[in-house]
Design a protein around this motif. Structure first.
Motif, PDB file in Angstrom:
ATOM      1  N   ILE A 191      -8.313   3.794   4.437  1.00 14.12           N
ATOM      2  CA  ILE A 191      -7.958   2.374   4.494  1.00 14.12           C
ATOM      3  C   ILE A 191      -9.200   1.527   4.741  1.00 14.12           C
ATOM      4  O   ILE A 191      -9.288   0.392   4.283  1.00 14.12           O
ATOM      5  CB  ILE A 191      -6.878   2.132   5.573  1.00 14.12           C
ATOM      6  N   ILE A 206      -8.264  -3.806  -0.985  1.00 13.15           N
ATOM      7  CA  ILE A 206      -7.600  -2.691  -1.657  1.00 13.15           C
ATOM      8  C   ILE A 206      -6.604  -3.189  -2.693  1.00 13.15           C
ATOM      9  O   ILE A 206      -6.547  -2.686  -3.830  1.00 13.15           O
ATOM     10  CB  ILE A 206      -6.898  -1.789  -0.618  1.00 13.15           C
ATOM     11  N   LEU A 207      -5.816  -4.183  -2.320  1.00 15.21           N
ATOM     12  CA  LEU A 207      -4.737  -4.654  -3.191  1.00 15.21           C
ATOM     13  C   LEU A 207      -5.222  -5.634  -4.255  1.00 15.21           C
ATOM     14  O   LEU A 207      -4.421  -6.091  -5.087  1.00 15.21           O
ATOM     15  CB  LEU A 207      -3.651  -5.298  -2.342  1.00 15.21           C
ATOM     16  N   GLY A 238      -4.526   5.754   1.203  1.00 15.81           N
ATOM     17  CA  GLY A 238      -5.667   5.004   0.705  1.00 15.81           C
ATOM     18  C   GLY A 238      -6.512   5.775  -0.280  1.00 15.81           C
ATOM     19  O   GLY A 238      -7.267   5.183  -1.058  1.00 15.81           O
ATOM     20  N   ARG A 294      -7.416   2.776  -7.998  1.00 20.82           N
ATOM     21  CA  ARG A 294      -8.031   3.293  -6.772  1.00 20.82           C
ATOM     22  C   ARG A 294      -7.848   4.813  -6.682  1.00 20.82           C
ATOM     23  O   ARG A 294      -8.808   5.538  -6.412  1.00 20.82           O
ATOM     24  CB  ARG A 294      -7.409   2.612  -5.557  1.00 20.82           C
ATOM     25  N   LEU A 302      -7.169  -4.535   3.529  1.00 24.71           N
ATOM     26  CA  LEU A 302      -5.969  -4.444   2.693  1.00 24.71           C
ATOM     27  C   LEU A 302      -6.033  -5.448   1.544  1.00 24.71           C
ATOM     28  O   LEU A 302      -5.610  -5.149   0.415  1.00 24.71           O
ATOM     29  CB  LEU A 302      -4.714  -4.670   3.535  1.00 24.71           C
ATOM     30  N   LEU A 309       0.828  -1.203   0.000  1.00 24.45           N
ATOM     31  CA  LEU A 309       0.000   0.000   0.000  1.00 24.45           C
ATOM     32  C   LEU A 309       0.864   1.255   0.000  1.00 24.45           C
ATOM     33  O   LEU A 309       0.575   2.223  -0.702  1.00 24.45           O
ATOM     34  CB  LEU A 309      -0.932  -0.001   1.213  1.00 24.45           C
ATOM     35  N   LEU A 320      -3.374  -0.158  -7.550  1.00 23.09           N
ATOM     36  CA  LEU A 320      -3.519   1.070  -6.765  1.00 23.09           C
ATOM     37  C   LEU A 320      -3.800   2.271  -7.657  1.00 23.09           C
ATOM     38  O   LEU A 320      -4.512   3.199  -7.257  1.00 23.09           O
ATOM     39  CB  LEU A 320      -2.253   1.315  -5.947  1.00 23.09           C
TER      40      LEU A 320
END
Length: 448
Positions: free
Chosen positions: A265, A334-335, A243, A342, A331, A117, A339
């Motif tokens: 996050i 998110i991953l 984030g 995002r 996480l 991240l 990224l």
């Protein structure tokens, strides 16, 4: 009962009663208290600055039909934010030993995902995850990287620079602030001038100040610091940016980025998250004096974090297994996507929001588009309208915004948080609902 016992009991009850009083006998150093003192309390039930504190009634319809969460108003403040169902379900993980291998493996994987991240592949960098709020990140920096009597330079874009300065002073460190006008950020020439005039152990910059929505420029700042004062550590307060804003820890040559779990996050509050460079770790190891904190001391935490990453059970203070599981889940989500996607999505939604706000005739604290954050927007209210006038009406429409946070203008503006699942899962409808509610509320205010 003897007179002595009676008097003693009365004294104890009096002491307890003082703690139960609604008014504090000591002035509070918070923008909330400043704003409450500045606003004349209206007749009838009082409202908090986000309009929600005295309301227990949920909206009649769930905000997201696909969600298993109980019906509630959409929380669109700059943290805590709305959470994904899977993240909340992770919080109900059964109890387990914090030194047992199942949890050690989860914690180790979580630290590894934080490296991704923060975009660092340098093995000398070190992630820290410690139970506490984002504020604990300040204490870690002040207690481990600066020593009593040393000078630090704090770039001021809002309320949180004042608080970070207070934190440094608490540890005997001497902060100097470079302040910008409200809604703006300090400029490189004046920062360079300050660095040439005095040696500073470190320089701090709030990437996004939650009180103003101002986005600071970090890349060129770091390049200038390396050129003018290469020994000065670059500390980024990323509590409201990690984030939702791009941060390339290695490429930008940063020394510390600190954040918290409850903002972009997307994990419930309670975790202080920090990434330190190898250079920062060496500065810590070469201190002339011991760290000035016990709980926040890297002397205690550094071996723990290293051991967790190496999948070795270790103990200094008990972590929160349920929060770590929730962090691991968010996480992983998110991953699961690049990224770049995002950050592009947060920028796209931010532009949409700011354009719509402008079409409503409202102004932002951050006037320059280059200074505007992608995860939140600070909005001036119409003249004569205060947050307690405005926010309860939004709550009735199923939307929660935050009141002002900057002490000088807390009664003049509100804050709209747009980050995390509310942005990345458009099917929730949070953003459009909030914009429509804002426009409807403005129309209502104009009719009054």
């Amino acid at each position: 009962m003897s007179n002595y016992s009676s008097a003693s009991a009365t004294a104890r009850l009096s002491t307890i009663a003082r703690h139960l009083k609604s008014s504090s006998e000591l002035p509070l150093n918070t923008p909330y208290s400043s704003a409450q003192r500045a606003i004349q309390a209206p007749a009838g039930p009082q409202q908090s600055l986000d309009g929600s504190s005295f309301s227990t009634k949920a909206p009649t319809k769930p905000q997201n039909p696909m969600s298993s969460q109980a019906p509630h108003a959409a929380v669109l403040i700059p943290g805590p934010i709305e959470y994904d169902d899977a993240v909340l379900q992770s919080m109900s993980h059964y109890s387990e030993s914090h030194v047992g291998m199942p949890f050690v493996n989860t914690f180790g994987e979580t630290l590894g995902m934080l490296r991704k991240l923060f975009q660092t592949t340098n093995s000398a960098s070190q992630p820290f995850v410690i139970s506490g709020s984002g504020t604990l990140g300040w204490d870690q920096v002040a207690a481990n990287l600066a020593e009593p009597g040393e000078d630090v330079l704090v770039l001021h874009t809002g309320y949180f620079a004042d608080s970070f300065s207070d934190c440094f002073s608490t540890y005997g460190v001497k902060p100097t602030q470079i302040k910008a006008a409200i809604g703006e950020r300090p400029q490189l020439p004046e920062i360079e001038k300050a660095l040439k005039e005095k040696k500073y152990k470190l320089i701090t910059v709030t990437h996004v100040d939650t009180s103003t929505g101002v986005l600071s420029e970090v890349v060129e700042l770091t390049k200038m610091v390396r050129r003018v004062s290469p020994e000065t550590l670059v500390i980024v307060d990323g509590v409201c940016s990690v984030g939702s804003e791009d941060i390339k820890f290695d490429e930008w040559d940063l020394d510390v980025v600190m954040t918290a779990s409850q903002k972009a996050i997307g994990c419930p509050a309670g975790l202080s998250i920090l990434m330190a460079s190898g250079r920062a770790i060496e500065v810590f190891k070469n201190r002339k004096t011991p760290p000035t904190s016990y709980f926040g001391s890297w002397k205690n935490w550094l071996p723990i974090m290293q051991n967790y990453e190496a999948r070795k059970p270790s103990y200094f203070a008990t972590p929160s297994p349920q929060l770590i599981h929730a962090l691991h889940t968010t996480l992983s989500q998110i991953l699961s996507r690049p990224l770049e996607e995002r950050f592009a999505k947060h920028h796209e939604v931010s532009r949409k929001i700011k354009s719509r706000i402008e079409s409503m005739g409202l102004k932002q604290l951050a006037k320059n588009p280059a200074d505007q954050a992608n995860g939140m927007t600070a909005i001036y209210l119409p003249e004569g309208v205060t947050p307690p006038d405005f926010l309860p009406g939004l709550l009735k429409k199923g939307v929660i915004f935050a009141g002002g946070l900057h002490k000088q203008i807390a009664t003049k503006y509100i804050r709209f948080g747009h980050m995390g699942v509310s942005v990345m899962q458009p099917e929730r409808g949070d953003i459009d609902r909030a914009l429509d509610a804002l426009e409807e509320r403005l129309a209502e205010i104009k009719k009054q």
